[in-house]
Design a protein around this motif. Structure first.
Motif, PDB file in Angstrom:
ATOM      1  N   ALA A   1      -8.484  -7.454  10.851  1.00 14.94           N
ATOM      2  CA  ALA A   1      -7.937  -6.098  10.419  1.00 14.94           C
ATOM      3  C   ALA A   1      -8.771  -4.999  10.518  1.00 14.94           C
ATOM      4  CB  ALA A   1      -7.165  -6.326   9.132  1.00 14.94           C
ATOM      5  N   LYS A   2      -8.069  -3.823  10.911  1.00 17.07           N
ATOM      6  CA  LYS A   2      -8.794  -2.697  10.669  1.00 17.07           C
ATOM      7  C   LYS A   2      -9.261  -2.283   9.281  1.00 17.07           C
ATOM      8  CE  LYS A   2      -6.826  -1.285  15.125  1.00 17.07           C
ATOM      9  NZ  LYS A   2      -5.811  -0.559  15.843  1.00 17.07           N
ATOM     10  N   SER A   3      -9.836  -1.060   9.141  1.00 11.20           N
ATOM     11  CA  SER A   3     -10.085  -0.651   7.685  1.00 11.20           C
ATOM     12  C   SER A   3      -8.759  -0.200   7.191  1.00 11.20           C
ATOM     13  CB  SER A   3     -11.037   0.737   7.775  1.00 11.20           C
ATOM     14  OG  SER A   3     -11.288   0.866   6.547  1.00 11.20           O
ATOM     15  N   LEU A   4      -8.652  -0.878   5.890  1.00 11.34           N
ATOM     16  CA  LEU A   4      -7.347  -0.603   5.136  1.00 11.34           C
ATOM     17  C   LEU A   4      -5.918  -0.958   5.923  1.00 11.34           C
ATOM     18  CD1 LEU A   4      -8.118   3.148   3.456  1.00 11.34           C
ATOM     19  CD2 LEU A   4      -8.037   0.571   2.412  1.00 11.34           C
ATOM     20  N   GLU A   5      -6.219  -1.863   6.891  1.00 15.76           N
ATOM     21  CA  GLU A   5      -4.947  -2.188   7.523  1.00 15.76           C
ATOM     22  C   GLU A   5      -4.359  -3.607   6.948  1.00 15.76           C
ATOM     23  OE1 GLU A   5      -3.532  -3.179  12.106  1.00 15.76           O
ATOM     24  OE2 GLU A   5      -5.485  -3.797  11.443  1.00 15.76           O
ATOM     25  N   LYS A   6      -3.184  -3.681   6.479  1.00 17.94           N
ATOM     26  CA  LYS A   6      -2.640  -4.788   5.859  1.00 17.94           C
ATOM     27  C   LYS A   6      -2.684  -5.839   6.647  1.00 17.94           C
ATOM     28  CE  LYS A   6       0.812  -2.370   3.066  1.00 17.94           C
ATOM     29  NZ  LYS A   6       0.902  -1.121   3.870  1.00 17.94           N
ATOM     30  N   PRO A   7      -2.963  -7.356   6.280  1.00 17.55           N
ATOM     31  CA  PRO A   7      -2.970  -8.333   7.392  1.00 17.55           C
ATOM     32  C   PRO A   7      -1.749  -8.581   8.053  1.00 17.55           C
ATOM     33  CG  PRO A   7      -3.808  -8.965   5.215  1.00 17.55           C
ATOM     34  CD  PRO A   7      -3.387  -7.284   4.943  1.00 17.55           C
ATOM     35  N   SER A   8      -0.550  -8.288   7.429  1.00 22.09           N
ATOM     36  CA  SER A   8       0.582  -8.317   8.242  1.00 22.09           C
ATOM     37  C   SER A   8       0.768  -7.485   9.232  1.00 22.09           C
ATOM     38  CB  SER A   8       1.811  -8.300   7.288  1.00 22.09           C
ATOM     39  OG  SER A   8       1.919  -7.114   6.694  1.00 22.09           O
ATOM     40  N   ASP A   9       0.474  -6.063   9.253  1.00 23.06           N
ATOM     41  CA  ASP A   9       0.403  -5.164  10.055  1.00 23.06           C
ATOM     42  C   ASP A   9      -0.531  -5.474  11.165  1.00 23.06           C
ATOM     43  OD1 ASP A   9       2.053  -3.845   8.413  1.00 23.06           O
ATOM     44  OD2 ASP A   9       0.667  -2.305   7.611  1.00 23.06           O
TER      45      ASP A   9
ATOM     46  N   ASP B   1     -14.323  10.102   0.116  1.00 24.36           N
ATOM     47  CA  ASP B   1     -12.976  10.002  -0.636  1.00 24.36           C
ATOM     48  C   ASP B   1     -12.366  11.359  -0.970  1.00 24.36           C
ATOM     49  OD1 ASP B   1     -12.292   7.379  -0.817  1.00 24.36           O
ATOM     50  OD2 ASP B   1     -13.036   7.039  -2.703  1.00 24.36           O
ATOM     51  N   THR B   2     -11.209  11.718  -0.616  1.00 26.73           N
ATOM     52  CA  THR B   2     -10.578  12.808  -0.891  1.00 26.73           C
ATOM     53  C   THR B   2      -9.577  12.781  -1.848  1.00 26.73           C
ATOM     54  OG1 THR B   2      -9.239  12.735   1.107  1.00 26.73           O
ATOM     55  CG2 THR B   2     -11.462  13.994   1.062  1.00 26.73           C
ATOM     56  N   LEU B   3      -8.882  11.699  -2.029  1.00 19.06           N
ATOM     57  CA  LEU B   3      -7.561  11.475  -2.845  1.00 19.06           C
ATOM     58  C   LEU B   3      -7.857  11.008  -4.251  1.00 19.06           C
ATOM     59  CD1 LEU B   3      -5.365   9.728  -0.252  1.00 19.06           C
ATOM     60  CD2 LEU B   3      -5.280  12.138  -0.862  1.00 19.06           C
ATOM     61  N   ASP B   4      -7.025  11.182  -5.090  1.00 17.66           N
ATOM     62  CA  ASP B   4      -7.244  10.623  -6.460  1.00 17.66           C
ATOM     63  C   ASP B   4      -6.788   9.132  -6.244  1.00 17.66           C
ATOM     64  OD1 ASP B   4      -4.682  10.278  -6.978  1.00 17.66           O
ATOM     65  OD2 ASP B   4      -4.742  12.164  -8.070  1.00 17.66           O
ATOM     66  N   PHE B   5      -6.958   8.075  -7.202  1.00 15.94           N
ATOM     67  CA  PHE B   5      -6.618   6.721  -7.106  1.00 15.94           C
ATOM     68  C   PHE B   5      -5.317   6.324  -6.925  1.00 15.94           C
ATOM     69  CE2 PHE B   5      -6.268   2.091  -8.551  1.00 15.94           C
ATOM     70  CZ  PHE B   5      -6.801   1.702  -7.661  1.00 15.94           C
ATOM     71  N   ALA B   6      -4.423   7.134  -7.565  1.00 13.59           N
ATOM     72  CA  ALA B   6      -3.041   6.981  -7.783  1.00 13.59           C
ATOM     73  C   ALA B   6      -2.449   7.342  -6.439  1.00 13.59           C
ATOM     74  CB  ALA B   6      -2.314   7.683  -8.936  1.00 13.59           C
ATOM     75  N   ASP B   7      -2.854   8.628  -5.754  1.00 13.73           N
ATOM     76  CA  ASP B   7      -2.327   8.899  -4.465  1.00 13.73           C
ATOM     77  C   ASP B   7      -2.837   7.758  -3.343  1.00 13.73           C
ATOM     78  OD1 ASP B   7      -0.891  11.123  -5.612  1.00 13.73           O
ATOM     79  OD2 ASP B   7      -2.706  12.308  -5.204  1.00 13.73           O
ATOM     80  N   PHE B   8      -4.295   7.546  -3.492  1.00 12.39           N
ATOM     81  CA  PHE B   8      -4.532   6.357  -2.560  1.00 12.39           C
ATOM     82  C   PHE B   8      -3.783   5.422  -2.667  1.00 12.39           C
ATOM     83  CE2 PHE B   8      -7.218   2.596  -1.832  1.00 12.39           C
ATOM     84  CZ  PHE B   8      -7.743   3.048  -0.564  1.00 12.39           C
ATOM     85  N   ILE B   9      -3.408   4.584  -3.569  1.00 16.17           N
ATOM     86  CA  ILE B   9      -2.685   3.417  -3.716  1.00 16.17           C
ATOM     87  C   ILE B   9      -1.013   3.792  -3.227  1.00 16.17           C
ATOM     88  CG2 ILE B   9      -1.558   1.931  -5.385  1.00 16.17           C
ATOM     89  CD1 ILE B   9      -4.444   1.355  -4.735  1.00 16.17           C
ATOM     90  N   GLU B  10      -0.454   4.917  -3.418  1.00 13.89           N
ATOM     91  CA  GLU B  10       0.783   5.182  -3.136  1.00 13.89           C
ATOM     92  C   GLU B  10       0.730   5.100  -1.385  1.00 13.89           C
ATOM     93  OE1 GLU B  10       4.211   8.508  -3.491  1.00 13.89           O
ATOM     94  OE2 GLU B  10       2.376   8.706  -4.379  1.00 13.89           O
ATOM     95  N   ARG B  11      -0.284   5.810  -0.772  1.00 15.31           N
ATOM     96  CA  ARG B  11      -0.278   5.876   0.507  1.00 15.31           C
ATOM     97  C   ARG B  11      -0.619   4.411   1.297  1.00 15.31           C
ATOM     98  NH1 ARG B  11      -3.313  11.221   2.860  1.00 15.31           N
ATOM     99  NH2 ARG B  11      -2.125  12.959   1.661  1.00 15.31           N
ATOM    100  N   TYR B  12      -1.355   3.772   0.380  1.00 13.76           N
ATOM    101  CA  TYR B  12      -1.619   2.332   1.124  1.00 13.76           C
ATOM    102  C   TYR B  12      -0.309   1.833   1.277  1.00 13.76           C
ATOM    103  CZ  TYR B  12      -3.179  -2.290   1.594  1.00 13.76           C
ATOM    104  OH  TYR B  12      -3.562  -3.513   2.105  1.00 13.76           O
ATOM    105  N   PHE B  13       0.360   1.420   0.185  1.00  7.47           N
ATOM    106  CA  PHE B  13       1.587   0.905   0.155  1.00  7.47           C
ATOM    107  C   PHE B  13       2.888   1.523   0.890  1.00  7.47           C
ATOM    108  CE2 PHE B  13      -0.478  -1.308  -3.409  1.00  7.47           C
ATOM    109  CZ  PHE B  13      -0.482  -2.523  -3.078  1.00  7.47           C
ATOM    110  N   ALA B  14       2.492   2.609   1.210  1.00  9.94           N
ATOM    111  CA  ALA B  14       3.648   3.543   1.953  1.00  9.94           C
ATOM    112  C   ALA B  14       3.649   3.304   3.226  1.00  9.94           C
ATOM    113  CB  ALA B  14       3.665   5.084   1.694  1.00  9.94           C
ATOM    114  N   LYS B  15       2.239   2.965   3.830  1.00 11.11           N
ATOM    115  CA  LYS B  15       2.260   2.684   5.276  1.00 11.11           C
ATOM    116  C   LYS B  15       3.039   1.425   5.817  1.00 11.11           C
ATOM    117  CE  LYS B  15      -2.602   4.475   5.627  1.00 11.11           C
ATOM    118  NZ  LYS B  15      -3.909   3.520   5.733  1.00 11.11           N
TER     119      LYS B  15
END
Length: 525
Positions: free
Chosen positions: A314-322, A511-525
Motif C-alpha cells: 500500500a502507498k502512504s495512507l492507502e487502504k489495503p482494499s484500495d 500536517d495541515t489538517l486538524d485530526f477530525a478533518d484528517f480522519i474524515e478525509r481518510y474514510f471519504a476516499k
C-alpha cells in the motif's frame, strides 16, 4: 501444446517443465516477528520504545504493534531462507544491544501481566497518522481488552515470481493479467483455509498460558493447572489461535468472501462501513473525544482477523482494499504461526521450506469456490485442532464426511511429498523433501509437535510457563548478543534509526489538517 491443467496431477506434472523449474528458485519470503519486551523478573516491560531503536512510525525493520512493549521485526522479500534468517538475527542483535537488561519473550502467549491497564498503548508521535494509529489501538483496547492484543505471532510473507505467473497463465491458456493472477491467489487462499488446521497442528506452541491472562474474565474451557499459576488444555496446540486470543463476535456475521478479489474487497468494505450497536458507546470524535476511529464492526481493515491475507504493498495512507482493487494481489501473508519458542528468532529454517511446499500445493490443487457451509466447516476444523489437535482419534470434517486428522494428514502428505520433489529439482537440493519428512514425523507421533514438547516439559517438571520462558529469554539474549552482524551492520541500524526519526519529524511538520478533518478525509476516499 498445453495439457489439461484442471487436475492436481496434471498441474504437478507441468511444473517439471523448464519454464517452471527456472522460476521456482525465485520464490520470495519475508518475516514479521512479534515479541514482547520483558523485565529480568519476567514481568512486562513498560518502558518506552527507545530513540536508539528509531521511530516506529517510519522505521523499515523495527517497529511496534499494539503496545510500546510489543515489538515487531520486519525483513524484506528475499529468495533464500538463510538470508532472511540472518537479517532477522541482525535485527535481534541490535535490539538486544539497545534494550539494556530487558529481554524478548520467546513465546506467543504473554508473560505475567499484573493488570490490563499496565499495558502501554503504542505511541507514534504527534502527526495525524500517528494519532490515527494510537486511536485505532485505543479502539482495540475498548473492544477486546489490551491483554488479547499482546499475544505475539509470526507472519510469513510468500510471493511467486512474475515468470512463474507467466508460465502458469500459459499453461491454463489465459492472458497474464492482474485480475487473473489475483484469481489464482484466491484459489491458493481458499485451499489454505480448507487445510489451515494443519498449521497449528505442526507449529502451534501455545498449549498453556499464565493465569494472569484470564484475570477477571469469564472463560469456557476446562483448564487444568500446574506450577504456581499456569493453565493448560491437555491436547491444545495453539491457544493463541483460539477464542481466547483474537476474537470478535461481531466478525462472525461478516461473511467475508474469499471466492474472488471483487467479492473479498466488497465484503471487507461492508465491514468497515457497518455500524455496531455494541461499539457505539465509545466516542469516536464526539466533543473531541477519541476512544476509537469509528463505531463500525471494523474500525479499519487491519482489524479483520484471518489466518491468511491477500496483500498488495500500500502507498502512504492507502487502504489495503484500495491497493488490492487498484493493483491486485502481489503476495500472501500467512498469519497462523505461533512464535517458535525453540528458536531464538521465533522461526526456524525448516519452516520456510515446508511452507513453500504447502503454499505451492494450495495453488496446485483444485480449489472450488466456497459455499457458506464449506467455509464454516473449515473454521470448525481449525478451532477443533487449536483446542484438541493432539487428542487421540480426533476427527475432522472433509467435504461433510468425518475423517480422522491422522488419515487426512497422511493423504495430504502424500501429495506434499510430490510437490517437494518438484521444488528439490528446481533448487538443486533435497531440503524440501527433508522438510516434509520432518513434519510428517509429527503426524505419526504427536509427541514431536512443539505444543506437546512444550507441555510435556511443564508437566514432567511441574513448573510454570513463565519459568521456562524467562530461562529461554535470557539464553536467547546471550545468543543474539554474541552474534556477528552479517547483512545489516550496527552503523546501518543507527543510520536507519536517525533517518526514521527525521522522517517522523518531517511528517509532523507537514500536517495541515486538524485530526477530525484528517480522519474524515481518510474514510471519504
Amino acid at each position: 501444446m498445453a495439457i489439461d491443467p484442471q487436475t492436481f496431477s496434471n498441474r504437478l506434472s507441468a511444473l517439471s517443465q523448464s519454464q517452471f523449474q527456472s522460476s521456482l528458485p525465485n520464490i520470495k519470503h519475508g518475516v514479521e516477528r512479534e515479541a514482547l519486551r520483558v523485565n529480568p523478573n519476567g514481568g512486562l516491560a513498560t518502558s518506552m520504545h527507545g530513540d536508539a531503536l528509531g521511530a516506529p512510525l517510519t522505521h523499515e525493520s523495527i517497529t511496534t504493534d499494539f503496545s510500546e512493549s510489543l515489538m515487531e521485526f520486519i525483513t524484506p522479500p528475499e529468495k533464500q531462507a538463510r538470508v532472511t534468517l540472518a537479517q532477522l538475527a541482525d535485527i535481534h542483535k541490535f535490539v538486544y544491544d539497545n534494550i539494556g537488561e530487558e529481554r524478548l519473550w520467546p513465546m506467543s502467549m504473554p508473560c505475567f501481566v499484573n493488570k490490563e491497564t499496565s499495558i502501554p498503548i503504542a505511541r507514534y508521535g504527534s502527526s495525524n497518522v500517528a494519532k490515527m494509529k494510537e486511536v485505532y489501538r485505543k479502539g482495540l483496547h475498548n473492544r477486546y481488552g489490551s491483554m488479547m492484543q499482546v499475544i505475539a505471532g509470526v507472519h510469513f510473507n510468500f510471493s511467486l515470481p512474475d515468470e512463474f505467473w507467466q508460465a502458469w497463465c500459459d499453461l491454463n491458456e489465459v492472458e497474464n493479467t492482474v485480475e487473473q493472477r489475483s484469481a489464482y491467489h484466491f484459489d491458493l487462499i481458499r485451499n489454505f483455509r480448507r487445510l489451515s488446521w494443519l498449521i497449528p497442528y505442526l507449529y502451534g506452541a501455545s498449549p498453556a498460558l499464565c493465569q494472569s491472562f484470564l484475570a477477571g474474565k469469564e472463560q469456557k474451557f476446562p483448564f487444568e493447572k500446574l506450577g504456581v499459576g499456569t493453565l493448560y488444555l491437555p491436547y491444545a496446540t495453539s491457544l493463541r489461535m483460539s477464542d481466547l486470543g483474537y476474537t470478535n463476535s461481531e466478525q462472525s456475521s461478516l461473511n467475508i468472501c474469499y471466492n474472488d478479489l471483487g467479492s473479498y474487497v466488497k465484503s471487507v468494505r461492508a465491514a468497515i462501513n457497518t455500524p455496531s450497536e455494541q461499539y457505539g458507546a465509545f466516542p469516536s470524535g464526539e466533543n473531541g473525544q477519541w476512544e476509537q476511529l469509528n463505531d463500525n464492526v471494523l474500525q479499519i481493515e487491519n482489524e479483520l482477523y484471518s489466518p491468511i491475507r491477500p496483500k498488495q504493498v500500500a502507498k502512504s495512507l492507502e487502504k489495503p482494499s484500495d491497493a488490492l482493487e487498484d493493483r491486485g494481489v502481489s503476495y500472501i501473508e500467512v498469519r497462523a504461526l505461533d512464535v517458535n519458542p525453540f528458536s531464538p528468532l521465533g522461526i526456524e529454517e525448516n519452516q520456510f521450506y515446508f511452507l513453500d511446499v504447502f503454499l505451492l500445493y494450495c495453488l496446485l490443487d483444485e480449489s472450488p469456490k466456497f459455499e457458506q457451509k464449506a467455509y464454516e466447516e473449515s473454521e470448525a476444523n481449525l478451532n477443533k485442532v487449536v483446542l484438541e489437535g493432539r487428542k487421540p482419534g480426533l476427527n475432522l470434517l472433509r467435504d461433510k464426511q468425518e475423517i480422522s486428522l491422522a488419515d487426512w494428514a497422511e493423504d495430504l502428505f502424500g501429495d506434499l511429498k510430490q510437490v517437494a520433489l518438484i521444488l528439490d529439482s528446481a533448487n538443486g537440493n533435497e531440503k524440501y523433501s527433508a522438510s516434509v519428512e520432518k513434519e510428517f514425523l509429527k503426524v505419526k507421533d504427536p509427541s514431536q509437535t512443539p505444543s506437546a514438547r512444550w507441555l510435556n516439559t511443564l508437566i514432567e517438571n511441574n513448573i510454570d510457563n513463565s519459568r521456562i520462558g524467562l530461562e529461554l529469554a535470557l539464553e536467547y539474549k546471550k545468543y543474539a548478543s554474541g552474534l556477528d552482524y552479517l547483512h545489516i551492520s550496527e552503523e546501518d541500524f543507527k543510520q536507519q534509526a536517525r533517518e526514521s526519526i527525521a522522517n517522523r519529524e518531517q511528517i509532523e511538520k507537514s500536517d495541515t489538517l486538524d485530526f477530525a478533518d484528517f480522519i474524515e478525509r481518510y474514510f471519504a476516499k
